[in-house]
Structure formats: C-alpha cells, structure tokens
Design an enzyme around this catalytic site. Sequence first.
Site, PDB file in Angstrom:
ATOM      1  N   ASP A 163     -17.618  64.983  57.567  1.00  0.00           N
ATOM      2  CA  ASP A 163     -16.731  66.054  57.112  1.00  0.00           C
ATOM      3  C   ASP A 163     -17.355  66.593  55.812  1.00  0.00           C
ATOM      4  O   ASP A 163     -18.254  67.444  55.850  1.00  0.00           O
ATOM      5  CB  ASP A 163     -15.353  65.412  56.912  1.00  0.00           C
ATOM      6  CG  ASP A 163     -14.242  66.422  56.775  1.00  0.00           C
ATOM      7  OD1 ASP A 163     -14.530  67.568  56.456  1.00  0.00           O
ATOM      8  OD2 ASP A 163     -13.071  66.055  56.973  1.00  0.00           O
ATOM      9  N   LYS A 192     -13.048  52.458  60.959  1.00  0.00           N
ATOM     10  CA  LYS A 192     -12.753  52.099  62.330  1.00  0.00           C
ATOM     11  C   LYS A 192     -13.149  53.212  63.312  1.00  0.00           C
ATOM     12  O   LYS A 192     -13.324  52.973  64.495  1.00  0.00           O
ATOM     13  CB  LYS A 192     -11.227  51.891  62.490  1.00  0.00           C
ATOM     14  CG  LYS A 192     -10.629  50.823  61.650  1.00  0.00           C
ATOM     15  CD  LYS A 192      -9.095  50.840  61.843  1.00  0.00           C
ATOM     16  CE  LYS A 192      -8.442  49.946  60.839  1.00  0.00           C
ATOM     17  NZ  LYS A 192      -6.956  50.171  60.829  1.00  0.00           N
TER      18      LYS A 192
END
Length: 180
Positions: free
Chosen positions: A103, A43
């Site tokens: 990340d 999302k």
Amino acid sequence: MIHPEIEKILISQEEIATKIKEIASQINQTFNQEEIIVVCIMKGSLVFTADLIREITCPVVLDYMQVSSYGSGTSSSKFINVKRDLEESVEGKNVLIIEDIIDSGNTLYKLKELFDSKNAKKVQICTLLDKPSRRESNVQVDYCGFQIPDEFVVGYGLDYNQRYRSLPYVGILKRSVYEK
Ligand code: PRP
C-alpha cells in the site's frame, strides 16, 4: 457464490491461480534449484504463500514474521514493530519476502532495510497485490501479481477487522460494512 458483504469480485480464484503459476515459474528460473528461505509476512500473506510455495520447484525453507506499524489510523507509519521474528538465519541465503499487498510501501521499505543488514545472499520481494497510487516509500518489487486501484479489498488473506481472510477471491468490500 459471492459473499453478501462483497460489492464485487475484483480478482477471481481462477485468475489468482493462473497468476501464481506465472510468478512461480519466474521464481524457479531466478533461483534455479537453489534453496530459498521463503518469509511469509503474517497474517495477510498466509493464503498466498501457501499456494505459491506449492508451485515453487526449488527447495524451500518456510519461515514467517509478523510486523505491525506504530500508531493508529488509516495511514501507515514509517516505523515497524517486529512482533514475531524469523527462526532461520538468513546469512548467505536466498530470501524471498512474500506480501499480500503493498500500500504505502512503508512496511516493505523497513523490512528490506532489516534484511539488508542481515547479510543475505539475495533478497527479493513478491507481492500478490500492489496499490501504486498509495505509495509513500519507494520499494523495488521483484514479482507482482496485480496492480489494483485504491479500493477497499478483502479476501484471499486480506482482512477488515480480521474478517474475510478465507474468501477464495479478492473482492471489494461494500462501503456500508466499514461506514457503519
Ligand atoms: C498489511 C499488508 C502489509 C502492509 C502493507 O498488513 O499485509 O504487510 O499492511 O501496507 P503498507 O505498504 O502501507 O506498509 P496488516 O498490517 O494489515 O496486517 P495483516 O497482514 O495481519 O492483515
């Protein structure tokens, strides 16, 4: 007005808007009026994708995927589970994968592998944020908004426990919120 649980604003709404125009201009040059299947990775990328596609002048077909890492804890797993797959066929098409943050790089590494097996014409990756210090998997990023330090960031689509996604800026979350 800064949210009371935000330590400080890392990237302002205005800085994001300016950067999106820059990135879109590069994307417009690369694809030169060819159609692009834009893949929003839900999302977190919803907000970034919504703003970015409105600056893209090439024809856009919007689709989305939702993926999750196996396992729990703070470090990303190298396996991803596709919770929602594309509706569009990408064979022979230009694909632009949109992420909010890279990340470890494990999610995009696996996604890129998946797309490479689908015979797309071209697959490019665009991320708003990049934490290079956390990288485990090597991914080539074509468009990157901001490289950021290893801080707990939320806002502009990014969450902590599904909260803060609607903040218009990227902010550093107060430690007291997640160390309770
Ligand atoms: C975040 C982010 C990337 C992924 C990056 O998604 O949107 O998809 O993690 O991490 P990595 O580079 O270590 O693989 P998350 O799983 O938090 O889901 P969300 O977008 O629904 O918040």
